[in-house]
Design an enzyme around this catalytic site. Structure first.
Site, mmCIF file in Angstrom:
data_model
loop_
_atom_site.group_PDB
_atom_site.id
_atom_site.type_symbol
_atom_site.label_atom_id
_atom_site.label_comp_id
_atom_site.label_asym_id
_atom_site.label_seq_id
_atom_site.Cartn_x
_atom_site.Cartn_y
_atom_site.Cartn_z
ATOM 1 N N LYS A 13 61.886 87.345 75.015
ATOM 2 C CA LYS A 13 61.224 86.922 76.315
ATOM 3 C C LYS A 13 62.302 86.592 77.157
ATOM 4 O O LYS A 13 62.032 86.828 78.296
ATOM 5 C CB LYS A 13 59.902 86.013 75.979
ATOM 6 C CG LYS A 13 59.392 85.564 77.325
ATOM 7 C CD LYS A 13 58.034 84.731 76.849
ATOM 8 C CE LYS A 13 58.168 83.704 76.090
ATOM 9 N NZ LYS A 13 58.389 82.484 76.983
ATOM 10 N N ARG A 88 50.080 77.870 77.547
ATOM 11 C CA ARG A 88 50.406 77.850 76.137
ATOM 12 C C ARG A 88 49.076 77.875 75.540
ATOM 13 O O ARG A 88 49.073 78.036 74.304
ATOM 14 C CB ARG A 88 51.184 76.603 75.750
ATOM 15 C CG ARG A 88 51.938 76.846 74.879
ATOM 16 C CD ARG A 88 53.422 77.566 75.293
ATOM 17 N NE ARG A 88 54.477 77.017 74.267
ATOM 18 C CZ ARG A 88 55.864 77.196 74.553
ATOM 19 N NH1 ARG A 88 56.028 77.400 76.035
ATOM 20 N NH2 ARG A 88 56.711 76.575 73.917
ATOM 21 N N ARG A 127 69.204 85.279 64.117
ATOM 22 C CA ARG A 127 69.402 84.517 64.990
ATOM 23 C C ARG A 127 70.072 83.058 64.535
ATOM 24 O O ARG A 127 71.230 82.549 64.698
ATOM 25 C CB ARG A 127 68.421 84.406 66.149
ATOM 26 C CG ARG A 127 69.123 83.633 67.348
ATOM 27 C CD ARG A 127 68.152 83.766 68.493
ATOM 28 N NE ARG A 127 67.102 82.932 68.657
ATOM 29 C CZ ARG A 127 66.038 83.191 69.296
ATOM 30 N NH1 ARG A 127 66.054 84.080 70.119
ATOM 31 N NH2 ARG A 127 65.242 82.272 69.316
HETATM 32 P P1 AMP Z 1 60.066 76.389 75.399
HETATM 33 O O1 AMP Z 1 61.285 76.297 76.192
HETATM 34 O O2 AMP Z 1 59.073 77.334 76.046
HETATM 35 O O3 AMP Z 1 60.164 76.964 73.942
HETATM 36 O O4 AMP Z 1 59.560 74.901 75.197
HETATM 37 C C1 AMP Z 1 59.916 73.859 74.571
HETATM 38 C C2 AMP Z 1 59.082 72.804 74.226
HETATM 39 O O5 AMP Z 1 58.493 72.336 75.385
HETATM 40 C C3 AMP Z 1 57.792 73.300 73.554
HETATM 41 O O6 AMP Z 1 58.080 73.404 71.964
HETATM 42 C C4 AMP Z 1 56.739 72.083 73.716
HETATM 43 O O7 AMP Z 1 57.114 71.096 72.966
HETATM 44 C C5 AMP Z 1 57.228 71.948 75.221
HETATM 45 N N1 AMP Z 1 56.311 73.052 76.059
HETATM 46 C C6 AMP Z 1 56.817 74.140 76.694
HETATM 47 N N2 AMP Z 1 55.926 74.757 77.458
HETATM 48 C C7 AMP Z 1 54.753 73.917 77.071
HETATM 49 C C8 AMP Z 1 53.510 74.014 77.691
HETATM 50 N N3 AMP Z 1 52.943 74.970 78.402
HETATM 51 N N4 AMP Z 1 52.475 73.031 77.273
HETATM 52 C C9 AMP Z 1 52.984 72.144 76.342
HETATM 53 N N5 AMP Z 1 54.010 71.744 76.046
HETATM 54 C C10 AMP Z 1 55.026 72.908 76.339
#
Ligand code: AMP
Length: 197
Positions: A13, A88, A127
């Site tokens: 992604k 999410r 990875r």
């Molecule tokens: P990501 O960079 O999208 O993998 O997000 C890293 C972390 O941020 C996730 O593991 C969650 O703890 C938090 N997070 C990111 N997006 C969301 C969301 N839409 N809702 C809740 N927590 C989020």
């Protein structure tokens, strides 16, 4: 165009979002990035957000929606944006729909970058080895995928029912994946032009 990009960990992604952003020149609304910014602040809110991020748990829906709503107020989002990592779960999808309706806006397209679970595990393990990420072992990878399949995957049906979903085959090479994404965006753009005419 307002686009939601959904994909499990390991689907590629990040790479495809980057290419799509370059193509469309719209702002990138990554909630992971926004929450990491809040976490870096030396405030009570920062420490509260850190407690979720550090535990690998989802931050509370209303908090995430508030942060996204603030970002959407900026003028650069008027013409569109790419939602990455948000919504999410179903509750966030409903909050986003309500918020966009208040702004008299709507989503145009939801991209579902599809890769089978076996291949995701294979890619994530590879990875982890290359990047020496010792915390990414088979069990943690399975746990992250479980969160995706239980919380995020139900969104696919939600958006399918709204006629917004476009499935992209993520099992092919990056250029072929991007070609499908470009086609989906182009198709949606032409549909919008036809509707207006
Ligand atoms: P990501 O960079 O999208 O993998 O997000 C890293 C972390 O941020 C996730 O593991 C969650 O703890 C938090 N997070 C990111 N997006 C969301 C969301 N839409 N809702 C809740 N927590 C989020």
């Amino acid at each position: 165009m307002r686009i939601v990009f959904i994909g499990p960990p390991g689907a590629g992604k990040g790479t495809q979002c980057k290419r799509l952003l370059e193509l469309l020149g719209i702002p990138h609304l990554s909630t992971g990035e926004m929450l990491r910014q809040v976490k870096r602040q030396d405030t009570a809110l920062g420490r509260w957000v850190a407690s979720y991020l550090d535990a690998g748990q989802l931050a509370p829906d209303h908090l995430v929606m508030r942060i996204v709503a603030q970002r959407l107020q900026r003028p650069d989002c008027r013409e569109g944006c790419l939602f990455d990592g948000f919504p999410r779960n179903l509750s966030q999808a409903e909050l986003l729909d309500d918020h966009l309706a208040e702004l008299e806006m709507g989503l145009d397209l939801v991209l579902d970058l599809h890769v089978v679970e076996e291949e995701l595990i294979h890619r994530l393990l590879r990875r982890a080895k290359i990047e020496s990420r010792m915390d990414d072992n088979y069990d943690t990878i399975k746990a992250r995928l479980r969160v995706f399949y239980t919380q995020t995957a139900p969104l696919l049906e939600y958006y399918q029912r709204k006629g917004l979903l476009c499935r992209v085959d993520g099992m092919v090479g990056p250029d072929q994946v991007f070609a499908q994404i470009k086609q989906a965006v182009l198709d949606r753009m032409s549909e919008r032009v036809e509707k207006k005419a």
